[in-house]
Design an enzyme around this catalytic site. Structure first.
Site, short mmCIF file in Angstrom:
data_model
loop_
_atom_site.label_atom_id
_atom_site.label_comp_id
_atom_site.label_asym_id
_atom_site.label_seq_id
_atom_site.Cartn_x
_atom_site.Cartn_y
_atom_site.Cartn_z
N LYS A 186 9.94 -28.50 16.72
CA LYS A 186 9.69 -27.46 17.70
C LYS A 186 10.95 -27.25 18.54
O LYS A 186 11.75 -28.17 18.63
CB LYS A 186 8.50 -27.82 18.58
CG LYS A 186 8.71 -29.11 19.40
CD LYS A 186 7.88 -29.13 20.63
CE LYS A 186 8.58 -28.48 21.77
NZ LYS A 186 9.01 -29.37 22.85
N LYS A 220 -0.70 -38.02 17.16
CA LYS A 220 -1.10 -39.15 18.00
C LYS A 220 -2.50 -39.58 17.56
O LYS A 220 -3.38 -38.73 17.32
CB LYS A 220 -1.12 -38.74 19.48
CG LYS A 220 0.28 -38.49 20.06
CD LYS A 220 0.18 -38.10 21.52
CE LYS A 220 1.52 -37.62 22.05
NZ LYS A 220 2.48 -38.66 22.39
N HIS A 278 1.86 -28.13 22.22
CA HIS A 278 0.93 -29.26 22.43
C HIS A 278 -0.37 -28.84 23.14
O HIS A 278 -1.47 -29.23 22.72
CB HIS A 278 1.61 -30.36 23.25
CG HIS A 278 2.97 -30.73 22.78
ND1 HIS A 278 3.30 -30.79 21.45
CD2 HIS A 278 4.11 -31.06 23.45
CE1 HIS A 278 4.58 -31.15 21.34
NE2 HIS A 278 5.08 -31.30 22.54
N LYS A 383 1.86 -40.71 34.46
CA LYS A 383 1.79 -40.17 33.10
C LYS A 383 0.34 -40.23 32.66
O LYS A 383 -0.28 -41.30 32.67
CB LYS A 383 2.67 -40.98 32.14
CG LYS A 383 2.52 -40.51 30.69
CD LYS A 383 3.80 -40.64 29.92
CE LYS A 383 3.61 -40.23 28.46
NZ LYS A 383 3.99 -38.87 28.16
P1 NDP Z 1 20.64 -33.33 19.86
O1 NDP Z 1 21.06 -32.48 21.00
O2 NDP Z 1 20.85 -34.79 19.94
O3 NDP Z 1 21.32 -32.70 18.57
C1 NDP Z 1 21.19 -33.23 17.26
C2 NDP Z 1 22.49 -33.06 16.50
O4 NDP Z 1 22.72 -31.69 16.28
C3 NDP Z 1 23.69 -33.56 17.26
O5 NDP Z 1 23.89 -34.92 17.02
C4 NDP Z 1 24.80 -32.71 16.70
O6 NDP Z 1 25.33 -33.33 15.55
C5 NDP Z 1 24.13 -31.45 16.29
N1 NDP Z 1 24.41 -30.42 17.30
C6 NDP Z 1 24.05 -30.42 18.59
N2 NDP Z 1 24.46 -29.29 19.20
C7 NDP Z 1 25.10 -28.57 18.28
C8 NDP Z 1 25.72 -27.31 18.29
N3 NDP Z 1 25.78 -26.55 19.39
N4 NDP Z 1 26.25 -26.85 17.15
C9 NDP Z 1 26.19 -27.58 16.03
N5 NDP Z 1 25.60 -28.80 15.98
C10 NDP Z 1 25.06 -29.29 17.07
O7 NDP Z 1 19.11 -32.97 19.58
P2 NDP Z 1 17.87 -33.93 19.47
O8 NDP Z 1 18.13 -34.95 18.43
O9 NDP Z 1 17.44 -34.36 20.83
O10 NDP Z 1 16.73 -32.91 18.98
C11 NDP Z 1 16.73 -32.34 17.69
C12 NDP Z 1 15.53 -31.43 17.56
O11 NDP Z 1 14.34 -32.18 17.78
C13 NDP Z 1 15.48 -30.30 18.59
O12 NDP Z 1 14.94 -29.16 18.01
C14 NDP Z 1 14.52 -30.80 19.65
O13 NDP Z 1 13.83 -29.72 20.30
C15 NDP Z 1 13.56 -31.60 18.80
N6 NDP Z 1 12.90 -32.65 19.57
C16 NDP Z 1 13.62 -33.68 20.08
C17 NDP Z 1 13.00 -34.69 20.80
C18 NDP Z 1 13.76 -35.85 21.33
O14 NDP Z 1 13.11 -36.75 21.87
N7 NDP Z 1 15.08 -35.88 21.21
C19 NDP Z 1 11.51 -34.66 21.02
C20 NDP Z 1 10.86 -33.53 20.42
C21 NDP Z 1 11.54 -32.58 19.72
P3 NDP Z 1 26.83 -33.10 15.04
O15 NDP Z 1 27.58 -32.40 16.13
O16 NDP Z 1 27.34 -34.47 14.76
O17 NDP Z 1 26.64 -32.30 13.83
C1 BG6 Z 2 8.11 -32.73 23.92
C2 BG6 Z 2 8.66 -31.93 25.07
O1 BG6 Z 2 7.68 -31.88 22.91
O2 BG6 Z 2 7.02 -33.48 24.39
C3 BG6 Z 2 9.08 -32.83 26.20
O3 BG6 Z 2 9.78 -31.20 24.62
C4 BG6 Z 2 7.94 -33.71 26.63
O4 BG6 Z 2 9.53 -32.08 27.32
C5 BG6 Z 2 7.37 -34.41 25.41
O5 BG6 Z 2 8.44 -34.67 27.54
C6 BG6 Z 2 6.10 -35.16 25.78
O6 BG6 Z 2 5.72 -35.94 24.69
P1 BG6 Z 2 4.88 -37.28 24.92
O7 BG6 Z 2 4.58 -37.73 23.54
O8 BG6 Z 2 5.76 -38.21 25.69
O9 BG6 Z 2 3.69 -36.85 25.71
#
Ligand code: NDP
Ligand code: BG6
Length: 524
Positions: A186, A220, A278, A383
């Protein structure tokens, strides 16, 4: 032991023979369902937060609990010029940091981890990846079956999906491929139009059955249990309608703030971040009718009916049904925390909402006139995610001469997290000579009498995707209906001359911007 004793259950009830047999069957069925097809999980964004905190720890946990196929491999991809060893070391550190528990199997698991640098928009990069994946298939005997997991910023979803298609990696049963599935994190778009556009691009390379749109809430345990609780018991469902239910509250309160995700959150806000996905899924599970069979498409069809029944909010009087807030400074767990506008990379005059309370109605036979209150916010007092079913008053109080008219109502709470409990409050007579009632609570702890392995939401999502089960993933028609409901609301709030005018500020560590009187008034 005689024949009769053998047939008695623990309570000595001979008629419970069939019941005991059922329990045996269910216990057997509750072991992890290991995917049968060998496969390679290809993670794009392998240098990112999600990969380190969720995906690789989940894969490792599945491995040590025998939840992965016998033959599997993981190929991490990102722009980082890591070697295979760099990736393995980074993942080992990550797994130890999130404290998965027993790491003794890491040295076996790590043999399956490979790394391939990619440039996300360069076709030759994907052609090289295709070669690496074919080698991986040979080395690990993974038969060309692949899960492509897009752990990337949403702006890259379309590019990567298109490139996979152009490099021949999405097509099934050709070019040395077996099955091929793509997992999209998402958010799926930021409004109806972009969600449709994203889908059209995905469909250029992948067919619907190959697409897995994640909502980790659905995986979950306690969320999955909502349907079991409702439709695996005969006694609740007859009451689950407008005749007995006064209102429903669906709450997802968080104590964390925006953390390191300001870049994304400033553009999203709580309605896109929590409501579009969610909260809508929790609403659908609470309100849907029973499908004839617990099967992915039938369950998703019933949820769709709920989204179709959503009554659009009256945009001219939107403030009657929607409260938006933003957290200010305050205290969480005794620690001082900054307000949203003081968070790194947040604009000092940001009008992004971090809290929303919305009243929605479903225009259908079952729910006509029953308000559903959806509330979610960051930096709240505790929470707590829960679904509260508030039943109606007794129709007539025979106790009114002694107790007056008011009798506390029954309430059923489905605790999602961190309290994984089901609680039912009801009235009993207070013991003693004086006649008065008291509310008591009967509760069930979800993990009572269960000591087996537990699947984290991401473990369940990965497992289901490897098994080709769409039950816990969004279908595009539902995504579009959810956006159809929310997009006009978001537009109304964001595109008005003064988008900050309806934003109410609340102290971090409080229960949001409404006083308890205001809240009572909103809910009455
Ligand atoms: P990150 O910001 O850590 O990005 C992941 C990777 O994408 C980076 O390591 C980088 O790798 C590459 N990247 C980031 N920005 C750019 C850019 N502008 N251009 C090209 N490459 C880029 O993201 P997350 O891992 O936190 O999240 C990934 C996905 O998962 C998102 O869609 C987020 O909404 C979703 N998500 C994340 C959660 C979390 O807890 N982190 C929870 C729920 C959903 P590199 O530069 O090495 O290629
Ligand atoms: C993610 C949202 O999808 O869900 C976050 O992007 C939020 O902002 C999270 O904190 C909440 O997930 P959980 O499992 O901790 O309730």
């Amino acid at each position: 032991m005689d024949r009769g004793d053998k047939n008695r259950n623990q309570e000595g009830d001979i008629f419970a023979k069939g019941h005991a047999r059922d329990l045996g069957v269910r216990a057997q069925a509750c072991v992890i369902d290991t995917p049968v097809d060998p496969c390679t999980v290809v993670i794009f964004g392998a240098s990112g937060d999600l990969t380190a905190r969720k995906l690789v720890p989940s894969l490792y946990n599945l491995y040590r609990n025998h939840g992965l196929p016998n033959r599997f491999a993981v190929v991490g991809c990102s722009r980082k010029t890591w070697t295979r060893e760099d990736f393995q070391d980074a993942m080992e550190r990550a797994v130890k940091e999130v404290e998965v528990g027993d790491t003794s199997k890491w040295s076996e698991f790590v043999r399956a981890l490979a790394y391939q640098p990619v440039t996300y928009d360069s076709l030759p990069s994907y052609e090289k990846l295709a070669t690496v994946l074919r080698e991986t298939d040979e080395n690990h005997k993974t038969e060309g079956n692949r899960v492509y997991y897009l752990a990337l910023p949403p702006s890259l979803y379309q590019t990567v999906a298109e490139m996979l298609g152009q490099a021949g990696l999405s097509v099934e049963g050709e070019n040395g491929n077996g099955w091929s599935r793509i997992v999209i994190e998402k958010p799926f778009g930021r409004d109806l139009e972009t969600a449709v556009e994203l889908n059209q691009t995905l469909h250029k390379s992948f067919k619907e059955h190959q697409i897995y749109r994640i909502d980790h809430y659905l995986a979950k345990e306690t969320v999955q249990n909502v349907l079991v609780f409702r439709f695996g018991n005969a006694i609740f469902e007859p009451l689950w309608n407008r005749s007995y239910i006064d209102h429903v509250r669906i709450i997802a309160a968080e104590t964390i703030g925006v953390e390191h995700r300001a870049g994304y959150y400033e553009e999203a806000g709580v309605l896109r971040d929590m409501f579009q996905n969610h909260m809508m899924q929790l609403l659908a599970l609470t309100a849907m009718d029973p499908p004839s069979l617990f099967e992915a498409e039938r369950v998703r069809d019933e949820k769709l009916e709920v989204f179709q029944a959503l009554r659009p909010l009256n945009l001219d009087k939107i403030d009657e049904d929607l409260i938006l807030g933003q957290y200010g400074p305050g205290r969480i767990g005794g620690e001082k925390v900054p307000g949203y506008r003081e968070e790194p990379r947040v604009s000092s005059d940001s009008v992004t909402p971090t809290f929303a309370l919305m009243r929605v109605f479903l225009d259908n036979w079952r729910w006509q006139g029953v308000p559903f209150y959806l509330m979610s916010g960051k930096r709240l007092a505790r929470k707590s995610t829960e679904i509260v079913i508030q039943f109606k008053q007794v129709p007539h109080s025979m106790f009114r001469p002694v107790l007056g008219e008011h009798i506390a109502v029954n309430r059923l709470t489905l605790g999602i997290q961190p309290d994984e409990k089901i609680k039912l409050t009801f009235q009993t007579k207070n013991p003693g000579a004086t006649f008065c009632l008291r509310s008591v609570t009967m509760d069930f702890d979800y993990h009572e009498n269960y000591a087996g392995p537990r699947l984290d939401a991401y473990e369940k999502c990965l497992l289901d995707c490897m098994q080709g089960d769409h039950m816990l993933f969004w279908r595009q028609d539902a995504v579009e209906l959810s956006w159809s409901f929310l997009t006009p609301i978001i537009d109304q709030c964001e595109q008005c001359p003064d988008p900050g005018k309806r934003l109410r500020f609340y102290a971090s560590g409080s229960w949001g911007p409404l006083s308890s009187d205001e809240l009572e008034q909103f809910i009455s």
